[in-house]
Design an enzyme around this catalytic site. Structure first.
Site, PDB file in Angstrom:
ATOM      1  CG  HIS A 133      29.244   1.212  54.245  1.00  0.00           C
ATOM      2  ND1 HIS A 133      29.835  -0.021  54.084  1.00  0.00           N
ATOM      3  CD2 HIS A 133      28.250   1.034  55.164  1.00  0.00           C
ATOM      4  CE1 HIS A 133      29.222  -0.908  54.848  1.00  0.00           C
ATOM      5  NE2 HIS A 133      28.269  -0.289  55.521  1.00  0.00           N
ATOM      6  CG  HIS A 175      30.832  -1.823  59.730  1.00  0.00           C
ATOM      7  ND1 HIS A 175      31.022  -3.152  59.416  1.00  0.00           N
ATOM      8  CD2 HIS A 175      29.825  -1.399  58.939  1.00  0.00           C
ATOM      9  CE1 HIS A 175      30.167  -3.514  58.485  1.00  0.00           C
ATOM     10  NE2 HIS A 175      29.424  -2.464  58.181  1.00  0.00           N
ATOM     11  CE1 TYR A 226      22.449   0.570  50.540  1.00  0.00           C
ATOM     12  CE2 TYR A 226      21.914  -1.692  51.125  1.00  0.00           C
ATOM     13  CZ  TYR A 226      22.840  -0.688  50.968  1.00  0.00           C
ATOM     14  OH  TYR A 226      24.173  -0.923  51.231  1.00  0.00           O
ATOM     15  CG  ASP A 264      26.125   0.182  59.848  1.00  0.00           C
ATOM     16  OD1 ASP A 264      26.751   0.064  58.770  1.00  0.00           O
ATOM     17  OD2 ASP A 264      25.000  -0.316  60.028  1.00  0.00           O
TER      18      ASP A 264
END
Length: 299
Positions: A39, A37, A55, A251
């Site tokens: 991005h 996970h 955000y 993350d």
């Protein structure tokens, strides 16, 4: 369904992740480990941000992400389409195509895409779709059955960003989907609600009965703050429910985080408390993730 933060036209800036990441100090990351996970984030106007959104993040490049994997001992990574880019998956696909052996992707798409567009996603390395009810720019649960049918046709799974407290009325719908179901962030669930909260109990049951769950997001779920010890019983309950269907994710770059910015090494060290058994931890880092995402034995 609740949002983690309200969707705003002028969303607050969030800080960048800590520089110079390090691996864990309490155990060795096993060869073939997968960060499931993370991005990549582009810069407008080339990669516009949706409005409204929850955000405004700083840029996060594939090169920086791969450097983080190298620094922390991770072999592979899974990029999840970030909510601020909505259904514009161009940056995600570019990263996947540039690093085909090392990365897989989870896309966010509208229903009704032409077959050629779906084939292009698959060819690039997309292996699942994300439905997000917590942040502006995501795709919600209104048409989850249609997404399930599409994912089955494509050989994909469905990944859900939701608050476990909202699970009880929708759990049956998720359990009936014809594809693997993956729940982000241990249900993005505040530890203050307690192990006996009906939502968390529903999540444990869903995982025990066949769903996958990402053991991640300590800094999102903890109400005590670092070192996130209040998350330990929740992670252990989920791992005990299905040690063969638990995953780990960094993350990175920790978007929508305004408290203490976590260090990847600290999050990895926490896994020694979340999953104390080394054999189970290897399953989580390697075997489970390879099974779900289709990574080769070695690069």
């Amino acid at each position: 369904m609740r949002e983690a933060f309200p969707s705003l036209d002028e969303a607050p800036d969030c800080p960048a992740p800590q520089p110079y990441p390090l691996g864990p100090t309490r155990y060795a990351v096993p060869p073939g480990a997968v960060d499931t996970h993370a991005h990549v984030i582009g810069i407008p106007p080339e990669f516009p941000f949706v409005r409204p959104r929850s955000y405004t993040p700083p840029p996060a490049t594939a090169e920086d992400y791969l450097a983080m994997l190298d620094a922390t001992g991770m072999t592979y990574g899974v990029l999840v389409q970030v909510s601020v880019h909505g259904t514009d998956n161009r940056l995600l696909l570019a990263a996947l195509r540039a690093h085909r052996q090392r990365l897989r992707g989870i896309a966010v798409i509208p229903l009704g895409l032409p077959d050629a567009d779906l084939a292009a996603l698959q060819e690039a390395g997309v292996v699942g779709l994300r439905l997000n009810v917590l942040y502006g720019g995501g795709v919600g649960l209104q048409e989850v059955e249609a997404y399930g049918a599409l994912a089955r046709e494509m050989g994909w799974h469905l990944q859900f960003l939701l608050d476990a407290r909202d699970l009880p009325p929708v759990a049956t719908r998720l359990a009936r989907l014809p594809v693997p179901v993956v729940v982000d962030h241990m249900g993005h669930f505040p530890t203050s609600a307690g192990l006996d909260d009906p939502g968390f109990r529903t999540l444990v049951s869903l995982v025990r009965d066949g769903a996958w769950v990402k053991l991640q997001g300590a800094f999102r779920n903890s109400t005590a703050g670092p070192p996130y010890a209040d998350t330990i019983p929740f992670a252990r309950a989920l791992n005990d429910a299905a040690p063969d269907r638990c995953l780990w994710g960094s993350d990175w770059p920790h978007v929508a985080t305004w408290g203490p910015m976590p260090a990847i090494g600290d999050l990895l060290d926490l896994m020694a408390d979340w999953v104390p058994d080394p054999a189970r931890r290897r399953k989580l880092f390697v075997e489970n993730a390879h099974s779900l995402y289709g990574f080769p034995a070695r690069i």
